[in-house]
Write a protein that holds these residues in place. Structure first.
Motif, short mmCIF file in Angstrom:
data_model
loop_
_atom_site.label_atom_id
_atom_site.label_comp_id
_atom_site.label_asym_id
_atom_site.label_seq_id
_atom_site.Cartn_x
_atom_site.Cartn_y
_atom_site.Cartn_z
N ALA A 153 -4.58 -1.82 -8.10
CA ALA A 153 -5.80 -2.08 -8.69
C ALA A 153 -6.48 -0.62 -8.76
O ALA A 153 -6.67 0.11 -7.93
CB ALA A 153 -6.66 -2.89 -8.21
N GLY A 154 -6.95 -0.11 -9.82
CA GLY A 154 -7.67 1.05 -10.20
C GLY A 154 -6.79 2.21 -10.27
O GLY A 154 -7.23 3.29 -10.17
N THR A 155 -5.68 2.29 -10.07
CA THR A 155 -4.65 3.46 -10.00
C THR A 155 -4.25 3.87 -11.63
O THR A 155 -3.75 5.11 -11.60
CB THR A 155 -3.38 3.17 -9.19
N GLY A 156 -4.54 3.14 -12.44
CA GLY A 156 -4.10 3.49 -13.71
C GLY A 156 -2.62 3.15 -14.17
O GLY A 156 -2.35 3.41 -15.20
N VAL A 157 -2.06 2.69 -13.01
CA VAL A 157 -0.73 2.14 -13.61
C VAL A 157 -0.42 0.71 -14.21
O VAL A 157 -1.18 -0.15 -13.54
CB VAL A 157 0.28 2.10 -12.15
N SER A 158 -0.05 0.78 -15.26
CA SER A 158 -0.14 -0.37 -15.92
C SER A 158 1.10 -1.48 -15.72
O SER A 158 2.26 -0.77 -15.30
CB SER A 158 -0.09 -0.27 -17.55
N LEU A 159 1.03 -2.59 -15.73
CA LEU A 159 1.99 -3.52 -15.42
C LEU A 159 2.49 -4.46 -16.28
O LEU A 159 1.96 -4.74 -17.07
CB LEU A 159 1.47 -4.50 -14.27
N VAL A 160 3.89 -4.66 -16.10
CA VAL A 160 4.66 -5.68 -16.95
C VAL A 160 4.86 -7.01 -15.85
O VAL A 160 5.55 -6.59 -14.71
CB VAL A 160 6.09 -5.45 -17.54
N LEU A 161 4.30 -8.27 -16.11
CA LEU A 161 4.56 -9.31 -15.38
C LEU A 161 5.51 -10.05 -15.69
O LEU A 161 5.86 -10.20 -16.97
CB LEU A 161 3.55 -10.08 -15.01
N GLY A 162 6.32 -10.86 -14.97
CA GLY A 162 7.38 -11.68 -15.51
C GLY A 162 7.13 -13.11 -15.20
O GLY A 162 6.63 -13.64 -14.40
N ASP A 209 0.73 -1.06 -0.02
CA ASP A 209 -0.06 0.05 0.12
C ASP A 209 0.88 1.28 -0.06
O ASP A 209 0.50 2.17 -0.71
CB ASP A 209 -0.98 -0.06 1.17
N ALA A 210 1.90 1.40 0.73
CA ALA A 210 3.01 2.33 0.78
C ALA A 210 3.47 2.69 -0.48
O ALA A 210 3.66 3.78 -1.00
CB ALA A 210 3.88 2.12 2.13
N THR A 211 4.02 1.51 -1.10
CA THR A 211 4.50 1.49 -2.60
C THR A 211 3.35 2.30 -3.71
O THR A 211 3.76 2.95 -4.32
CB THR A 211 5.08 0.26 -3.01
N ALA A 212 2.21 1.60 -3.61
CA ALA A 212 1.00 2.27 -4.26
C ALA A 212 1.14 3.77 -4.11
O ALA A 212 0.72 4.69 -4.97
CB ALA A 212 -0.36 1.44 -3.92
N ARG A 213 1.02 4.25 -2.74
CA ARG A 213 0.66 5.61 -2.83
C ARG A 213 1.92 6.45 -3.22
O ARG A 213 1.79 7.43 -3.72
CB ARG A 213 0.85 5.75 -0.97
N LEU A 214 3.16 5.83 -2.91
CA LEU A 214 4.14 6.38 -3.43
C LEU A 214 4.33 6.64 -5.12
O LEU A 214 4.48 7.67 -5.60
CB LEU A 214 5.66 5.67 -3.22
N LEU A 215 3.85 5.62 -5.87
CA LEU A 215 3.83 5.73 -7.29
C LEU A 215 2.56 6.57 -7.67
O LEU A 215 2.90 7.40 -8.46
CB LEU A 215 3.19 4.33 -7.74
N LYS A 216 1.61 6.64 -6.95
CA LYS A 216 0.56 7.83 -7.36
C LYS A 216 1.07 9.18 -7.17
O LYS A 216 0.33 10.22 -7.80
CB LYS A 216 -0.74 7.52 -6.59
N SER A 217 2.16 9.44 -6.00
CA SER A 217 2.43 10.76 -6.09
C SER A 217 3.64 11.02 -7.22
O SER A 217 3.98 12.08 -7.16
CB SER A 217 3.19 10.82 -4.78
N THR A 218 3.73 10.28 -8.07
CA THR A 218 4.78 10.56 -9.36
C THR A 218 4.32 10.60 -10.33
O THR A 218 2.88 10.35 -10.42
CB THR A 218 5.89 9.50 -9.28
N ALA A 219 4.88 11.01 -11.37
CA ALA A 219 4.31 10.86 -12.77
C ALA A 219 4.61 9.52 -13.56
O ALA A 219 4.35 9.44 -14.53
CB ALA A 219 5.21 12.00 -13.67
N ILE A 220 4.93 8.40 -12.75
CA ILE A 220 5.53 7.10 -13.32
C ILE A 220 4.13 6.40 -13.61
O ILE A 220 3.14 6.45 -12.69
CB ILE A 220 6.07 6.39 -12.35
#
Length: 471
Positions: free
Chosen positions: A73-82, A45-56
């Motif tokens: 989920a629902g943040t709009g950050v798209s993922l590459v999975l491995g 959750d902390a990582t998700a908040r951090l990402l939302k505070s950036t332009a990433i």
């Protein structure tokens, strides 16, 4: 007086157009890698908040982290999975294994989370494992078939390569793949072409500098001012290593008959520290490389062989990874420390991090904050210095000097100082408005006074070094 007032009012918009701040371009091409070789990572959750505070807007995982995926989920950050290298043989041998992998690792997160790419294996073709390399394409094919027309139909399947997949990259126009990988690559490239998936590669100017630690190479790698390097084959003069490395891959794809396949930079970055033998591994160099790369991507300039087509680029990495083996630099590529403070300001913070528990990212306090003021020419700067700065600024991505050409809206006053002011401030703004972007070998300085109020306003931009080496 009335006529003179009207004249000044008419002039004001011209001056304003010359000195208005340039807003950041969209950052849709900028992603970051999330490495997990650490024992002190923040909660999802902390990582998700951090990402939302950036332009990433994009995140690459080396595997599948269910907690983090759900947090995003629902943040709009798209993922590459491995897909782990160890899972490739089973998936290649049995279509049911591919179906099972998708059912366990992808389908539970759709459609709440956007998954753009599944990277099947990491650096397999450079691993020296011939059996694993031979299984790579069948695994990709089985996963694509398993996705079918269902919820995962829009996901692309690719694999990640290092620059060592190239036999030749110097100069970029001579880019070619290694003959030993040719058999696997032909099939893989055909698959990527048919399915619209990208070729994923890891260019690191840092390692190019390690193999050629000269000052001009450092400048070329960091996007700092430099004379450029001529590619005798294409007659293109490159001003930075990143473009040169990416264009070498572009040339290799064309030489293999798949020039239309898109390129994604799966990793690139610069360490903030290293062993005594690791030259250039410093916070200042990391900040210069990453912030200048971010500005380059935001400019939309693309590369010389792909003009106007920015390459999706994943920075390495979000956090330092304290358990990684190898030299000290391997544990020091993070944009952020695991306490959520910045390792350095890369120009990616869109706002202060969201509230609610956890630490917040910080910016250095020894210099003006991002976006403060205007970059202007120093009072003691000579016309010769400013002409050099003017020529340099106008040659950089994100800077359009048409307005100071004869007939342009900002051509008057027609002086070197006024024209340099316009160009240098444009570059300062386009690069992210960081204090270090307003230096120009000390011929520029930041001011809090809006130069739009003056007929002459010396704008300037940091002479951040642009270097290039073909490796």
């Amino acid at each position: 007086m009335e006529a003179e007032s009207r004249k000044l009012l008419l002039l004001a918009p011209v001056l304003l157009c010359c000195f208005v701040a340039i807003s950041d371009a969209q950052s849709q091409h900028i992603g970051v890698n999330y490495g997990e070789v650490a024992d002190n990572l923040p909660p999802p959750d902390a990582t998700a908040r951090l990402l939302k505070s950036t332009a990433i807007t994009k995140l690459r995982l080396y595997g599948v982290d269910a907690g983090l995926i759900r947090a995003l989920a629902g943040t709009g950050v798209s993922l590459v999975l491995g897909v782990a290298n160890g899972d490739i043989p089973a998936i290649a041998a049995d279509p049911n294994a591919a179906t099972g992998w998708l059912a366990a690792n992808v389908l539970p997160f759709l459609p709440a989370t956007t998954i753009s790419v599944v990277a099947v294996g990491n650096e397999v073709l450079e691993s020296g494992d011939a059996a694993l390399a031979a299984a790579l394409l069948p695994a990709m094919q089985n996963l694509r078939a398993a996705a079918g027309d269902g919820p995962a139909a829009g996901i692309k399947f690719s694999t990640v390569n290092t620059m060592a997949v190239l036999a030749q990259s110097d100069p970029p126009s001579a880019g070619a793949f290694r003959p030993e990988a040719a058999a696997q690559l032909q099939g893989i490239l055909g698959f990527l072409s048919r399915t619209g998936a990208p070729f994923m590669v890891n260019p690191y100017p840092y390692f190019a500098y390690q193999s050629d630690p000269r000052p001009d190479t450092l400048a070329f790698c960091l996007f700092h001012p430099n004379a450029g390097r001529l590619d005798a084959g294409s007659k293109i003069t490159y001003t930075n290593m990143f473009d040169a490395q990416v264009d070498a891959v572009k040339s290799a794809l064309g030489r293999a008959g798949y020039g239309a396949v898109d390129i994604v930079v799966a990793e690139t970055g610069w360490p903030t520290r290293g062993d005594p033998t690791e030259q250039g591994a410093t916070v200042d160099n990391a900040r210069a490389y990453v912030s200048n790369l971010v500005a380059h991507l935001r400019s939309g300039a693309g590369t010389p062989l792909m003009p106007g087509k920015p390459v999706d680029t994943y920075l390495f990495a979000l956090y330092d990874e304290d358990l990684k083996p190898g030299p000290a630099s391997e544990r020091a590529f993070g944009l952020y420390h695991t306490d959520l403070t910045m390792a350095y300001d890369a120009g990616l913070t869109s706002s202060s991090p969201g509230s609610g528990g956890g630490s917040t990212a910080t910016t250095p306090t020894t210099t003006p904050s991002k976006g403060s003021g205007w970059c202007v020419a120093s009072a003691g700067a000579t016309d010769a210095q400013l002409q050099t700065d003017l020529d340099y600024a106008c040659s950089q991505v994100g800077v359009d000097c048409g307005a100071i050409q004869p007939g342009g809206a900002c051509f008057q006053p027609n002086t070197v100082r006024a024209h340099a002011a316009y160009a240098m401030n444009q570059l300062y703004q386009a690069a992210g408005s960081h204090p270090w972007n307003c230096d120009f070998r000390q011929s520029a300085t930041l001011t809090s006074t809006n130069p739009s109020k003056h007929a002459i306003s010396p704008f300037n931009f940091n002479r951040s070094p642009l270097i290039f080496t073909f490796h």
